[in-house]
Design a protein around this motif. Structure first.
Motif, PDB file in Angstrom:
ATOM      1  N   PRO A 506       0.828  -1.215   0.000  1.00  0.00           N
ATOM      2  CA  PRO A 506       0.000   0.000   0.000  1.00  0.00           C
ATOM      3  C   PRO A 506       0.859   1.260   0.000  1.00  0.00           C
ATOM      4  CG  PRO A 506      -0.897  -1.599   1.542  1.00  0.00           C
ATOM      5  CD  PRO A 506       0.414  -2.150   1.112  1.00  0.00           C
ATOM      6  N   GLN A 507       2.070   1.194   0.644  1.00  0.00           N
ATOM      7  CA  GLN A 507       2.943   2.375   0.648  1.00  0.00           C
ATOM      8  C   GLN A 507       3.385   2.721  -0.775  1.00  0.00           C
ATOM      9  OE1 GLN A 507       3.251  -0.223   2.662  1.00  0.00           O
ATOM     10  NE2 GLN A 507       2.582   0.705   4.618  1.00  0.00           N
ATOM     11  N   GLU A 508       3.658   1.717  -1.598  1.00  0.00           N
ATOM     12  CA  GLU A 508       4.033   1.975  -2.988  1.00  0.00           C
ATOM     13  C   GLU A 508       2.850   2.586  -3.762  1.00  0.00           C
ATOM     14  OE1 GLU A 508       5.538  -1.483  -4.826  1.00  0.00           O
ATOM     15  OE2 GLU A 508       7.439  -1.485  -3.732  1.00  0.00           O
ATOM     16  N   ALA A 509       1.635   2.119  -3.472  1.00  0.00           N
ATOM     17  CA  ALA A 509       0.453   2.695  -4.134  1.00  0.00           C
ATOM     18  C   ALA A 509       0.291   4.161  -3.767  1.00  0.00           C
ATOM     19  CB  ALA A 509      -0.798   1.905  -3.743  1.00  0.00           C
ATOM     20  N   SER A 510       0.545   4.481  -2.478  1.00  0.00           N
ATOM     21  CA  SER A 510       0.440   5.884  -2.044  1.00  0.00           C
ATOM     22  C   SER A 510       1.516   6.740  -2.706  1.00  0.00           C
ATOM     23  CB  SER A 510       0.570   5.951  -0.519  1.00  0.00           C
ATOM     24  OG  SER A 510       0.530   7.295  -0.074  1.00  0.00           O
ATOM     25  N   LEU A 511       2.729   6.187  -2.807  1.00  0.00           N
ATOM     26  CA  LEU A 511       3.820   6.932  -3.461  1.00  0.00           C
ATOM     27  C   LEU A 511       3.507   7.161  -4.939  1.00  0.00           C
ATOM     28  CD1 LEU A 511       6.646   8.173  -3.466  1.00  0.00           C
ATOM     29  CD2 LEU A 511       7.590   5.861  -3.830  1.00  0.00           C
ATOM     30  N   LEU A 512       2.952   6.162  -5.610  1.00  0.00           N
ATOM     31  CA  LEU A 512       2.577   6.296  -7.028  1.00  0.00           C
ATOM     32  C   LEU A 512       1.486   7.347  -7.201  1.00  0.00           C
ATOM     33  CD1 LEU A 512       2.645   5.380  -9.972  1.00  0.00           C
ATOM     34  CD2 LEU A 512       1.009   3.577  -9.366  1.00  0.00           C
ATOM     35  N   GLN A 513       0.493   7.318  -6.278  1.00  0.00           N
ATOM     36  CA  GLN A 513      -0.599   8.299  -6.365  1.00  0.00           C
ATOM     37  C   GLN A 513      -0.065   9.713  -6.183  1.00  0.00           C
ATOM     38  OE1 GLN A 513      -3.633   7.743  -3.408  1.00  0.00           O
ATOM     39  NE2 GLN A 513      -5.058   9.160  -4.382  1.00  0.00           N
ATOM     40  N   GLN A 514       0.873   9.887  -5.239  1.00  0.00           N
ATOM     41  CA  GLN A 514       1.437  11.229  -5.012  1.00  0.00           C
ATOM     42  C   GLN A 514       2.261  11.686  -6.210  1.00  0.00           C
ATOM     43  OE1 GLN A 514       3.841  11.449  -1.485  1.00  0.00           O
ATOM     44  NE2 GLN A 514       4.209  13.640  -1.661  1.00  0.00           N
ATOM     45  N   SER A 515       2.977  10.774  -6.874  1.00  0.00           N
ATOM     46  CA  SER A 515       3.814  11.142  -8.030  1.00  0.00           C
ATOM     47  C   SER A 515       2.953  11.572  -9.218  1.00  0.00           C
ATOM     48  CB  SER A 515       4.702   9.956  -8.419  1.00  0.00           C
ATOM     49  OG  SER A 515       5.554   9.601  -7.365  1.00  0.00           O
ATOM     50  N   LEU A 516       1.805  10.931  -9.389  1.00  0.00           N
ATOM     51  CA  LEU A 516       0.959  11.244 -10.550  1.00  0.00           C
ATOM     52  C   LEU A 516       0.274  12.602 -10.437  1.00  0.00           C
ATOM     53  CD1 LEU A 516      -0.695   7.763 -11.206  1.00  0.00           C
ATOM     54  CD2 LEU A 516       1.101   8.877 -12.547  1.00  0.00           C
ATOM     55  N   THR A 517       0.204  13.161  -9.212  1.00  0.00           N
ATOM     56  CA  THR A 517      -0.438  14.483  -9.078  1.00  0.00           C
ATOM     57  C   THR A 517       0.313  15.552  -9.836  1.00  0.00           C
ATOM     58  OG1 THR A 517       0.801  14.887  -7.028  1.00  0.00           O
ATOM     59  CG2 THR A 517      -1.406  13.898  -6.821  1.00  0.00           C
ATOM     60  N   ASN A 518       1.604  15.318 -10.146  1.00  0.00           N
ATOM     61  CA  ASN A 518       2.400  16.344 -10.831  1.00  0.00           C
ATOM     62  C   ASN A 518       1.943  16.575 -12.266  1.00  0.00           C
ATOM     63  OD1 ASN A 518       4.042  16.647  -8.531  1.00  0.00           O
ATOM     64  ND2 ASN A 518       5.377  14.955  -9.153  1.00  0.00           N
ATOM     65  N   ILE A 519       1.240  15.613 -12.859  1.00  0.00           N
ATOM     66  CA  ILE A 519       0.840  15.778 -14.263  1.00  0.00           C
ATOM     67  C   ILE A 519      -0.654  16.026 -14.401  1.00  0.00           C
ATOM     68  CG2 ILE A 519       2.722  14.329 -15.112  1.00  0.00           C
ATOM     69  CD1 ILE A 519       0.672  12.077 -15.468  1.00  0.00           C
ATOM     70  N   THR A 520      -1.370  16.133 -13.288  1.00  0.00           N
ATOM     71  CA  THR A 520      -2.811  16.362 -13.370  1.00  0.00           C
ATOM     72  C   THR A 520      -3.098  17.835 -13.604  1.00  0.00           C
ATOM     73  OG1 THR A 520      -3.036  16.657 -10.982  1.00  0.00           O
ATOM     74  CG2 THR A 520      -3.240  14.413 -11.845  1.00  0.00           C
ATOM     75  N   SER A 521      -4.272  18.098 -14.108  1.00  0.00           N
ATOM     76  CA  SER A 521      -4.668  19.484 -14.368  1.00  0.00           C
ATOM     77  C   SER A 521      -5.264  20.148 -13.123  1.00  0.00           C
ATOM     78  CB  SER A 521      -5.688  19.528 -15.511  1.00  0.00           C
ATOM     79  OG  SER A 521      -6.836  18.766 -15.181  1.00  0.00           O
ATOM     80  N   ASP A 522      -5.708  19.339 -12.130  1.00  0.00           N
ATOM     81  CA  ASP A 522      -6.317  19.914 -10.924  1.00  0.00           C
ATOM     82  C   ASP A 522      -5.596  19.481  -9.647  1.00  0.00           C
ATOM     83  OD1 ASP A 522      -6.962  17.277 -10.972  1.00  0.00           O
ATOM     84  OD2 ASP A 522      -9.144  17.549 -11.002  1.00  0.00           O
ATOM     85  N   GLY A 523      -4.451  18.776  -9.782  1.00  0.00           N
ATOM     86  CA  GLY A 523      -3.677  18.368  -8.614  1.00  0.00           C
ATOM     87  C   GLY A 523      -4.298  17.236  -7.823  1.00  0.00           C
ATOM     88  N   GLN A 524      -5.224  16.496  -8.413  1.00  0.00           N
ATOM     89  CA  GLN A 524      -5.906  15.428  -7.691  1.00  0.00           C
ATOM     90  C   GLN A 524      -5.806  14.122  -8.466  1.00  0.00           C
ATOM     91  OE1 GLN A 524      -9.932  16.505  -6.848  1.00  0.00           O
ATOM     92  NE2 GLN A 524      -9.403  18.268  -5.566  1.00  0.00           N
ATOM     93  N   VAL A 525      -5.495  13.050  -7.742  1.00  0.00           N
ATOM     94  CA  VAL A 525      -5.530  11.687  -8.282  1.00  0.00           C
ATOM     95  C   VAL A 525      -6.532  10.905  -7.437  1.00  0.00           C
ATOM     96  CG1 VAL A 525      -4.254   9.585  -8.744  1.00  0.00           C
ATOM     97  CG2 VAL A 525      -3.153  11.800  -9.099  1.00  0.00           C
ATOM     98  N   ARG A 526      -7.644  10.529  -8.055  1.00  0.00           N
ATOM     99  CA  ARG A 526      -8.742   9.891  -7.316  1.00  0.00           C
ATOM    100  C   ARG A 526      -8.566   8.377  -7.263  1.00  0.00           C
ATOM    101  NH1 ARG A 526     -10.360  13.962 -10.350  1.00  0.00           N
ATOM    102  NH2 ARG A 526     -10.665  12.618 -12.170  1.00  0.00           N
ATOM    103  N   THR A 527      -8.860   7.838  -6.102  1.00  0.00           N
ATOM    104  CA  THR A 527      -8.789   6.384  -5.905  1.00  0.00           C
ATOM    105  C   THR A 527     -10.169   5.777  -6.181  1.00  0.00           C
ATOM    106  OG1 THR A 527      -7.085   6.660  -4.231  1.00  0.00           O
ATOM    107  CG2 THR A 527      -8.231   4.535  -4.302  1.00  0.00           C
ATOM    108  N   GLN A 528     -10.180   4.684  -6.953  1.00  0.00           N
ATOM    109  CA  GLN A 528     -11.424   4.004  -7.279  1.00  0.00           C
ATOM    110  C   GLN A 528     -11.333   2.535  -6.856  1.00  0.00           C
ATOM    111  OE1 GLN A 528     -11.579   4.666 -11.510  1.00  0.00           O
ATOM    112  NE2 GLN A 528     -12.781   6.537 -11.306  1.00  0.00           N
ATOM    113  N   ARG A 529     -12.489   1.893  -6.868  1.00  0.00           N
ATOM    114  CA  ARG A 529     -12.512   0.463  -6.535  1.00  0.00           C
ATOM    115  C   ARG A 529     -11.907  -0.314  -7.702  1.00  0.00           C
ATOM    116  NH1 ARG A 529     -15.302  -2.764  -3.058  1.00  0.00           N
ATOM    117  NH2 ARG A 529     -16.550  -0.981  -2.372  1.00  0.00           N
ATOM    118  N   SER A 530     -10.912  -1.126  -7.429  1.00  0.00           N
ATOM    119  CA  SER A 530     -10.244  -1.889  -8.479  1.00  0.00           C
ATOM    120  C   SER A 530     -11.111  -3.073  -8.922  1.00  0.00           C
ATOM    121  CB  SER A 530      -8.885  -2.391  -7.994  1.00  0.00           C
ATOM    122  OG  SER A 530      -8.285  -3.216  -8.981  1.00  0.00           O
TER     123      SER A 530
END
Length: 556
Positions: A506-530
């Protein structure tokens, strides 16, 4: 009865023979004769000699020879007429096309192809060709010993392969909205067919089985050969051979040699020039017809380049696949190879023109001064000419009588037209024949269309492709030492990116989610049910976020 379609290209002559019998139509023969394309070669003499020898084996009384004008020598415009009578449409063509033609209508030959009837009106492809080109085509045929039965156009001929040519044009009920309502036009689902030849590309737009537009792009295999010749410093003819035998575009350069990558990049760079012209044509079709391009089919000799379809798919973001014209026609008595199917399209369509019925007649520029003399009509006139003159005199008297009765109403109509012209001149600056109700409506539509086109062009000028978005996602992903990433699904829909896969913790998932915010247009990466199946020792994730595609908002 035989119909022979002769497609005279810039690198070869393609000929298709069709026969009719009580059992139907059969495609009996396909012949291709390569022309000398060396600089300075006298192709005209070669064409005449080959055709003279070829046609000498046919009985002229039992054979129709069909020739075509190059598409870039024929102007085609999509028009709507408030009536569907073919004679009225034919008489109105010169007037309707006068402002749209790049040449004088007085020196042109006109014909029309009815796309469909809509209520009491008709959607029509209005065609016009300069008389000099028609005369040159007829003269070339005569020099080769051919008396052409029909002189058609490449685009409308190729359409016969994809249309139901032996049936009448489809009849539709009138729509609920006004036909000139530009703001509420329905979306028209369109398929494009690209016939890529040696020097030109024919772009045909079909809605269902009906041709609605034709464009000619000045790009072909010659452009690729010139690029190869320049890159490797080899003669043009040798570059042509390399193109015909080895041409390919790499979709994945992994494992390829340096020479393969260089050769592929040389071809791909040239094909991008075609893609840019196609993007403009697609934009024009979207503006004119409110069209949605669902797919693109490839035919012609250059379509045989390996992976050209996937390459154009990546650029145009529309599925592009090869189309074999012979697979669309039953009763073909020779090999249905990919090569024959790519090369025979226009010649096959020309051969079909010779069998079309009056309910859906061929496009034929042998009209007016070029019309073939009808000897039966001449004999009829010699027998009944005096009677016809008497009848004509009686009709003339009746017409004069009718005109006198209507003179008062005509004078009122003329006065109305004068008032309309004055207002058109004052408000819109329209003069002459343009100062009419249809001219004013056209003035309003053209200005609205011009403004909409400028806004649309501005909005997509700097648009990022889906591949650019995927590259940004790849660049933003943490290094392999930080995150062990296994992406299972990745989709880009407009500005929305959806991504699913597995990481170790889960720590790697959180790190990946934080890294992807740099390319978003609104600074948000939403988590969904897989929706992925759980795996032992792996953590499933599902993210969605918005990116900036570089599209400017268009305001109406």
């Amino acid at each position: 009865m035989k119909s022979v379609g002769i497609d005279i290209g810039s690198s070869s002559i393609k000929i298709v023979e069709m026969t009719s019998s009580s059992k139907g139509f059969q495609v009996t023969q396909f012949i291709e004769h390569a022309l000398n394309i060396a600089p300075g070669a006298d192709q005209e003499l070669e064409v005449i000699e080959f055709l003279r020898n070829f046609t000498a084996t046919y009985d002229a009384n039992q054979t129709k020879f069909i020739l075509a004008l190059r598409q870039d020598r024929v102007a085609i415009r999509n028009k709507f007429f408030p009536f569907n009578d073919r004679i009225k449409i034919s008489k109105s063509l010169a007037f309707e096309l006068e402002e749209d033609l790049p040449f004088s209508s007085e020196n042109a030959v006109f014909d029309a192809k009815i796309v469909r009837t809509v209520g009491g009106g008709a959607e029509v492809l209005a065609c016009a060709a300069p008389k000099v080109h028609v005369q040159n085509c007829i003269q070339r045929g005569q020099d080769a010993g051919i008396d052409p039965a029909i002189v058609s156009a490449e685009g409308t001929a190729l359409a016969n392969v994809f249309e139901k040519w032996n049936e009448a044009p489809p009849a539709l009920l009138p729509p609920n909205i006004a036909l000139n309502d530009e703001d509420n036009r329905p979306v028209r689902h369109v398929q494009l067919i690209l016939n890529i030849g040696h020097s030109r590309t024919l772009v045909s737009a079909f809605e269902g089985n009906s041709l609605i537009a034709v464009r000619s792009v000045l790009w072909g295999g010659k452009n690729i050969a010139e690029a190869i010749s320049k890159k490797y410093e080899i003669p043009f003819l040798e570059a042509i051979k390399e193109l015909q035998t080895k041409a390919f575009i790499l979709t994945n350069k992994q494992g390829a040699t340096f020479d393969q990558v260089t050769f592929s990049d040389t071809i791909a760079k040239s094909v991008r020039e075609l893609a840019r012209d196609l993007q403009l044509s697609i934009l024009e079709l979207k503006s004119e017809f409110n069209a949605q391009i669902d797919s693109i089919g490839l035919t012609g000799g250059v379509s045989q380049i390996q992976n050209i379809g996937p390459f154009l798919t990546q650029i145009l973001e529309v599925p592009v696949n090869r189309t074999s014209t012979l697979d669309l026609i039953p009763n073909v008595l020779f090999e249905r190879s990919a090569y024959n199917g790519a090369k025979a399209g226009v010649a096959l369509g020309l051969a079909i023109e010779g069998f079309k019925k009056p309910r859906n007649p061929p496009v034929n520029f042998l009209r007016g001064e070029f019309a073939k003399e009808n000897h039966q009509m001449k004999m009829f006139w010699e027998k009944w000419g005096h009677t016809a003159k008497v009848v004509a005199a009686a009709v003339l008297v009746l017409f004069v009588y009718t005109s006198l009765r209507e003179s008062f109403s005509v004078s009122l109509a003329d006065r109305t037209q004068e008032v309309l012209k004055d207002q058109a001149k004052t408000v819109a600056g329209l003069r002459g024949r343009n100062a009419s109700e249809s001219g004013i409506r056209k003035y309003i539509r053209d200005n609205k269309k011009r403004a909409a086109d400028l806004k649309t062009l501005a909005s997509v000028a700097n648009m990022n492709s889906a591949l650019d978005v995927i590259k940004k996602v790849n660049d933003a992903t943490p290094a392999k030492t930080a995150v062990t990433l296994d992406v299972q699904q990745l989709s880009v829909t407009d500005a929305l990116v959806q991504m699913q896969g597995y990481v170790n913790t889960p720590q790697e998932a959180s790190l990946l989610q934080q890294s992807l915010t740099n390319i978003t247009s609104d600074g948000q990466v939403r988590t969904q049910r897989s929706t992925l199946k759980p795996l032992n020792g792996r953590t499933a994730f599902s993210f969605s976020f918005n990116v900036d595609r570089g599209i400017q908002k268009v305001t109406r």
